[in-house]
Design an enzyme around this catalytic site. Structure first.
Site, PDB file in Angstrom:
ATOM      1  CB  CYS A  23      63.657  21.187   6.953  1.00 16.47           C
ATOM      2  SG  CYS A  23      62.278  22.314   6.637  1.00 16.47           S
ATOM      3  CG  ASP A 422      56.526  23.417 -17.822  1.00 18.87           C
ATOM      4  OD1 ASP A 422      55.677  22.828 -18.510  1.00 18.87           O
ATOM      5  OD2 ASP A 422      56.600  23.319 -16.585  1.00 18.87           O
TER       6      ASP A 422
END
Length: 697
Positions: A23, A422
């Site tokens: 990457c 969350d």
């Protein structure tokens, strides 16, 4: 890649999805191949790329190039990011080098004295040592002297007060002995103490610097420049010049820098960072949008209604900053021990000095004994009691894929009793369900999905792991519509349903069969239910707080066994709920990954974020899960409890050592040299206990 020219400017982009050396190479080569780009360097640890490009090259051009190559990227404001120049760290390193150089030279002179040098040679070497040690100590130990003076001037004590006093009195006593032709001087001890304490101070500084401010990261998410539509045409202007009423143009993949109203454009908006809503939302004229929203397919035009400090992103950053400052007041175990320890040391040294003056009238003897008391009680062991344990446990957790970012993280994690989760991206993953599709459609669908970086396309790819993609021709992606291609000359596509006359949000379309609705859902993270059960078994309370719909939040809470769930909660609402729990006497651990969780992460007693979280969320968290595996949380909490127990043991050992050593020094049985050896032995004992393996609690 050459040196940036004067006409070039620096741009910074966040690369949240990069994960390997390939990457890094791909991003740098993509950007370096663009005309006008002179330099591109990826910082893998921060997941950013810094680009030096000609002013004629816009951020949109750089983003388009990265997007075309399949890299997810968002612009950051480099001027608002913390500078890479670390003035304090460099100053500490310079002082370490100075003290180390002085120690080596004074030690060489001391060896000659210890070997039995004649009196004239001994006195000469003592004076040479004094000329080296006095200026070096004044300069190198300045951080301790300055901190001690600040504490005393404020009417309080800290760990640096006995350190500064011990160093100063050791040098003073050595100078006094040298002036009288005494046999012993301890300039080497003063320098050695300074040298090793500076190393500890530098390591502590590096840890604190690594815990970057989440408020600064949030503010830096704003692009440095935005495109504003004017009667003379579109032009790029600094964000600071944008005013209420300006019309902003946002390209596909761009993040909104202001709050506003959507005036034009057909796009899917990613609101998950702000509201926690899992699915992208189709845009519509008149829709209110907030800073931080991402236009996934763009382009769109937004009329600014709130800019600068009034925008949602800035207000969220202000909330985070307040929370960070409040959490920064947490007093660690070592600080609490030092509050009692430091004044006690000085009182004992003063009593020893007064007692020997009263008993013998010998000022020189009394001074030597008082200094011996100060050296033998120098808080090296106490100073190591907590950091030694923290270093050992931090290394152990790192091997398991957990990074601790705060110096007091272990202590605060060990104290939590309530865990708030969350939902979107933390306990769930997007899932594609191929219901209604025939098996012969799946290869074509997967091939289309592989050609796009859209979140729903990625979900399709993940949902068809065993399907071999078809060979397509003329593949292209059109902003706002989707991916088009040809299969054996027959047009096929995947994208927004409205682009193909369908009511479904996302469809798979072929010329022969028309639009086929695609079904997406959320599924609980593997092992999440077992994790919740393990936490309940250990006495922790769990809660689910999300900005998503009631149906989804309630269903997930029931599936995982979480008893309390709140839906439709705004970022500010999450902070309020965390504060409410804290007000009830709970120590809250917040676990989240989105922009809407950042303020709550900073407000909680302790916080954890997966590595896939937004950079601002990772910065606000005390711990980051490198593999994104939140099922490690019970293990992290167990290690934290074990660490706290070991820290308390070390503080007890350091105190026990002083209970034994201080009376021995105070009655005159210990010389400053023996005191230094005893102090080292106590430090070794504390370190050995810290390194000892124990059973997680």
């Amino acid at each position: 890649m050459g040196r940036p020219e004067a006409t070039h400017s620096q741009r910074v982009f966040s690369l949240p999805a990069i994960h390997c050396a390939g990457c890094i190479r791909g991003v740098e080569q993509t950007l370096a191949g663009l005309q006008g780009v002179s330099n591109a360097r990826v910082n893998f640890s921060l997941k950013r790329v810094v680009v030096h490009a000609d002013d004629a090259v816009s951020d949109a051009d750089l983003l388009a190039a990265l997007t075309d190559r399949g890299f997810e990227a968002y612009p950051l404001n480099s001027e608002l990011l913390e500078s890479d120049f670390d003035a304090r760290g460099r100053a500490l390193l310079w002082r370490i080098g100075l003290a180390g150089f002085a120690v080596m030279n004074v030690m060489l002179l001391s060896i000659a004295v210890w070997s039995g040098a004649p009196e004239a040679t001994r006195d000469l070497f003592h004076w040479i040592s004094a000329m080296i040690a006095i200026p070096v100590t004044v300069i190198a130990a300045q951080p301790f002297f300055a901190s001690a003076w600040t504490a005393l001037r404020g009417g309080r004590m800290n760990m640096d007060v006995p350190i500064a006093l011990a160093v100063a009195m050791t040098v003073g006593m050595s100078l006094y002995e040298t002036s009288l032709g005494g046999r012993h001087a301890y300039f080497d001890a003063a320098l050695s103490l300074t040298f090793f304490l500076l190393i500890g101070r530098y390591l502590d500084h590096r840890m604190r610097r690594a815990a970057r401010s989440a408020a600064k990261e949030l503010t830096a998410m704003e692009p440095a420049r935005v495109r504003v539509e004017t009667p003379e045409g579109a032009r790029d202007v600094p964000l600071a010049q944008v005013q209420v009423g300006d019309l902003l143009a946002i390209q596909a993949g761009g993040r909104l820098a202001v709050d506003g109203v959507l005036e034009d454009g057909d796009s899917l908006l990613d609101l998950s960072f702000i509201t926690g809503e899992a699915d992208p939302v189709p845009s519509r004229p008149g829709q209110v949008v907030t800073a931080g929203t991402i236009a996934l397919t763009g382009p769109i035009k937004v009329r600014a209604t709130a800019v600068g400090d009034d925008s949602t992103l800035r207000r969220l950053a202000a909330l985070v900053e307040v929370a960070e400052n409040a959490r920064g007041k947490y007093r660690s175990l070592s600080d609490r021990a030092a509050a009692t320890y430091a004044p006690g040391v000085h009182i004992l040294a003063a009593l020893a000095f007064i007692g020997w003056i009263w008993a013998t009238g010998d000022l020189r003897l009394a001074f030597n004994i008082a200094v011996a008391v100060l050296i033998i009680t120098c808080p090296c062991a106490l100073g190591l009691a907590v950091p030694a344990v923290a270093t050992n446990v931090t290394a152990r957790l790192f091997k398991k894929g957990v990074i601790l970012k705060s110096a007091t993280a272990l202590e605060r994690l060990s104290e939590v009793d309530t865990i708030v989760f969350d939902k979107t991206g933390t306990l769930t993953r997007s899932a594609f369900d191929p219901v209604g599709l025939t098996p012969d459609m799946l290869p074509t669908l997967k091939a289309l999905a592989l050609a796009s970086d859209h979140p729903l396309s990625q979900a399709v790819v993940a949902g068809l792991p065993d399907v071999e993609p078809a060979a397509l021709d003329n593949v292209s992606e059109q902003a706002g519509f989707g991916v088009r291609a040809q299969l054996n000359g027959v047009p096929v596509a995947m994208g927004a349903g409205r682009a193909f006359g369908a009511e479904a949000q996302t469809v798979f379309w072929t010329q022969t069969e028309g639009a086929q609705p695609l079904t997406f859902s959320e599924r609980p993270l593997d092992g999440a239910a077992e994790m919740i059960a393990a936490l309940h078994a250990r006495g922790y309370q769990t809660r689910l707080i999300s900005g998503d719909s009631a149906t989804r939040v309630t269903a997930l809470a029931e599936a995982l066994g979480i008893g309390s769930a709140a839906h439709g909660v705004s970022p500010e609402g999450k902070v309020d709920m965390v504060k409410a729990l804290t007000g009830e006497g709970h120590r809250v651990l917040m676990v989240g990954d989105g922009l809407n969780d950042t303020a709550a992460l900073a407000s909680a007693h302790a916080s954890i974020a997966p590595s896939s979280a937004l950079e601002a969320s990772r910065s606000a968290a005390d711990a980051v899960l490198l593999g994104g595996d939140v099922t490690l949380i019970p293990e992290v909490l167990a290690e934290a409890r074990t660490a706290l127990a070991r820290m308390q043991q070390n503080v007890f050992l350091a105190g026990l050592y002083n209970v034994i050593a201080v009376p021995v020094a105070a009655i005159g049985w210990v010389t400053p040299l023996v005191a230094a050896i005893a102090m080292s032995a106590s430090s070794i004992t504390v370190i050995a206990n810290a390194m000892r393996k124990g059973r997680a609690q």
